[in-house]
Design an enzyme around this catalytic site. Structure first.
Site, mmCIF file in Angstrom:
data_model
loop_
_atom_site.group_PDB
_atom_site.id
_atom_site.type_symbol
_atom_site.label_atom_id
_atom_site.label_comp_id
_atom_site.label_asym_id
_atom_site.label_seq_id
_atom_site.Cartn_x
_atom_site.Cartn_y
_atom_site.Cartn_z
ATOM 1 N N ASP A 6 -4.453 1.433 11.580
ATOM 2 C CA ASP A 6 -4.667 2.680 10.826
ATOM 3 C C ASP A 6 -5.990 2.575 10.066
ATOM 4 O O ASP A 6 -6.823 1.733 10.408
ATOM 5 C CB ASP A 6 -3.450 2.994 9.928
ATOM 6 C CG ASP A 6 -3.297 2.027 8.752
ATOM 7 O OD1 ASP A 6 -4.209 1.196 8.525
ATOM 8 O OD2 ASP A 6 -2.270 2.114 8.052
ATOM 9 N N SER A 10 -0.302 -4.426 0.899
ATOM 10 C CA SER A 10 0.148 -3.888 2.191
ATOM 11 C C SER A 10 -0.200 -4.796 3.370
ATOM 12 O O SER A 10 0.401 -4.670 4.432
ATOM 13 C CB SER A 10 -0.454 -2.502 2.430
ATOM 14 O OG SER A 10 -1.863 -2.563 2.366
ATOM 15 N N HIS A 65 -5.587 -1.028 7.941
ATOM 16 C CA HIS A 65 -4.868 -2.255 8.307
ATOM 17 C C HIS A 65 -5.145 -2.715 9.729
ATOM 18 O O HIS A 65 -5.081 -1.911 10.662
ATOM 19 C CB HIS A 65 -3.360 -2.025 8.116
ATOM 20 C CG HIS A 65 -3.029 -1.589 6.720
ATOM 21 N ND1 HIS A 65 -2.792 -0.280 6.414
ATOM 22 C CD2 HIS A 65 -2.941 -2.292 5.574
ATOM 23 C CE1 HIS A 65 -2.558 -0.182 5.106
ATOM 24 N NE2 HIS A 65 -2.641 -1.387 4.571
#
Ligand SMILES: *[C@@H]1O[C@H](CO)[C@@H](O)[C@H](O)[C@H]1NC(C)=O
Ligand SMILES: *[C@@H]1O[C@H](CO)[C@@H](O)[C@H](O)[C@H]1NC(C)=O
Ligand SMILES: *[C@@H]1O[C@H](CO)[C@@H](O)[C@H](O)[C@H]1NC(C)=O
Ligand SMILES: *[C@@H]1O[C@H](CO)[C@@H](O)[C@H](O)[C@H]1NC(C)=O
Ligand SMILES: *[C@@H]1O[C@H](CO)[C@@H](O)[C@H](O)[C@H]1NC(C)=O
Ligand SMILES: *[C@@H]1O[C@H](CO)[C@@H](O)[C@H](O)[C@H]1NC(C)=O
Ligand SMILES: *[C@@H]1O[C@H](CO)[C@@H](O)[C@H](O)[C@H]1NC(C)=O
Length: 358
Positions: free
Chosen positions: A321, A41, A324
């Site tokens: 978040d 991610s 990240h």
């Protein structure tokens, strides 16, 4: 003679100032013809959007500062590979494999998929994902397509040999595997050191597959201080530092792997990016909040609540978040990986040096 060459130098400089240099300053000249991205991610530009998984970011407030809005990037703006692409002078971001049906693939493809890892089962707790092995298979598909476009095997290997490759993986082999004992067996099968060895062996084989598909200039990112992510602190409390220490056993093996590949494989130019080292030697900008998150989190998941309002100034939070980093961190980090500000940031090559090597 001297004055003549001085004046032609002056003319050259003037010419340079008004055209090329200004052009370079604003839009850097592209330094390599192509750029391929693999990973999780931290690198995903939207490959999970059409998968059945909880690991998605194609909704607001993700992309709140990104020109194209929410795309599936797990941040407010640019991912780390996006920043590196800009530093390499690419005028556009490398598109996700999931929507590159035939167009511009010679310039590069981004295969990264959120929650994926070195091990195939990693991330299954959140649903579908494209494992690193599957990403390499997708790259094989790209390889054959580009071979068809370029015509000959020689032209194809020359092309792939000039590209930059970035791989950011391993994080989920800890976060969404080893440290989820209720879902995965690995922590019962392996001690922390054995697991690092098992991951390193599989990763080495995967890097060799990438080499066999023509890759020569490859930046291999280590696993960082994953225990410092806000969601990991929520999940593990005081034990979260142990998560970072355990993952470090794997990262510590990467410089040796990179050196072995470089001496074993003709023409190989692998380099290790020291994610943990860059993190611990980057004092946070004054006023940067390094513990909270910019967006409101879905409990137990760590992604942003869909449609929620993010913090007004994203540059004031290290984390967008629960896992990240925000653009401001990715930008600073990308700069370090690219220029190798400290000798320990990248070894043996900075990404800039990689791009300049023959
Ligand atoms: C694709 O290539 C064309 C022609 O070279 C270019 O105009 C366009 O901007 C490229 N698109 C992307 C996404 O790179
Ligand atoms: C921290 O680790 C200890 C020992 O392994 C364990 O007993 C405790 O439950 C853990 N705490 C959390 C929040 O995971
Ligand atoms: C750290 O985590 C590993 C892997 O789960 C575990 O074996 C070890 O006991 C933990 N150490 C501490 C001090 O909690
Ligand atoms: C990573 O960087 C840190 C800090 O500069 C350094 O202490 C460490 O030795 C480096 N690790 C590796 C594997 O190069
Ligand atoms: C960081 O942000 C969080 C969440 O907004 C907040 O609760 C915390 O007090 C902030 N920390 C500092 C040091 O400002
Ligand atoms: C947001 O914060 C950054 C970092 O402190 C600052 O440079 C910038 O001016 C702020 N932007 C706004 C719109 O307040
Ligand atoms: C978003 O990225 C662009 C570069 O693509 C940059 O110019 C801009 O400052 C960034 N904005 C924020 C808020 O991160």
């Amino acid at each position: 003679m001297a004055s003549r060459s001085n004046s032609s130098m002056r003319i050259f400089l003037l010419f340079c100032f008004f055209t090329q240099c200004i052009y370079n300053a604003i839009v850097r000249a592209q330094q390599v013809p192509c750029y391929f991205i693999f990973g999780d991610s931290l690198a995903d530009p939207g490959n999970n959007n059409n998968l059945i998984t909880q690991a998605k970011a194609n909704y607001q407030p993700y992309g709140v500062d990104f020109s194209a809005g929410p795309t599936g990037r797990f941040t407010n703006n640019r991912t780390l590979p996006d920043v590196i692409g800009q530093l390499l002078g690419f005028p556009e971001f490398i598109p996700p494999f999931a929507n590159t049906a035939g167009k511009n693939i010679t310039k590069g493809v981004n295969y990264a998929s959120a929650v994926s890892g070195i091990r195939d089962e990693t991330g299954k707790n959140q649903g579908d994902r494209v494992s690193l092995n599957k990403q390499l298979l997708n790259h094989l598909t790209t390889y054959f397509k580009i071979r068809q476009i370029l015509g000959s095997g020689t032209a194809t290997s020359q092309h792939f040999g000039k590209c930059i490759y970035v791989i950011i993986t391993g994080n989920n082999d800890y976060i969404n595997n080893y440290f989820m004992p209720n879902m995965y067996l690995t922590s019962r099968l392996y001690t922390p050191q054995q697991y690092a060895d098992v991951l390193a062996a599989q990763y080495t084989a995967q890097l060799k597959v990438l080499y066999s598909l023509g890759a020569r200039k490859v930046a291999v990112f280590g696993v960082g201080l994953i225990g410092s992510a806000p969601q990991m602190i929520t999940r593990f409390g005081a034990n979260s530092t142990n998560v970072s220490l355990t993952a470090q056993l794997f990262s510590n093996k990467l410089p040796g792997i990179v050196n072995n590949l470089n001496s074993l494989l003709p023409g190989a130019k692998f380099t290790f990016i020291n994610v943990t080292g860059i993190t611990i030697t980057s004092p946070p900008a004054p006023g940067l909040n390094t513990t909270g998150t910019c967006c409101q989190l879905v409990q137990n998941l760590g992604t942003c609540v869909p449609g929620s309002t993010p913090c007004p100034n994203r540059s004031l939070y290290a984390f967008f978040d629960g896992f990240h980093p925000s653009d401001v961190v990715n930008a600073a980090f990308g700069q370090r990986a690219y220029t190798k500000q400290l000798a320990t940031d990248a070894s043996p090559y900075s990404i800039q040096q990689l791009s300049q090597l023959p």
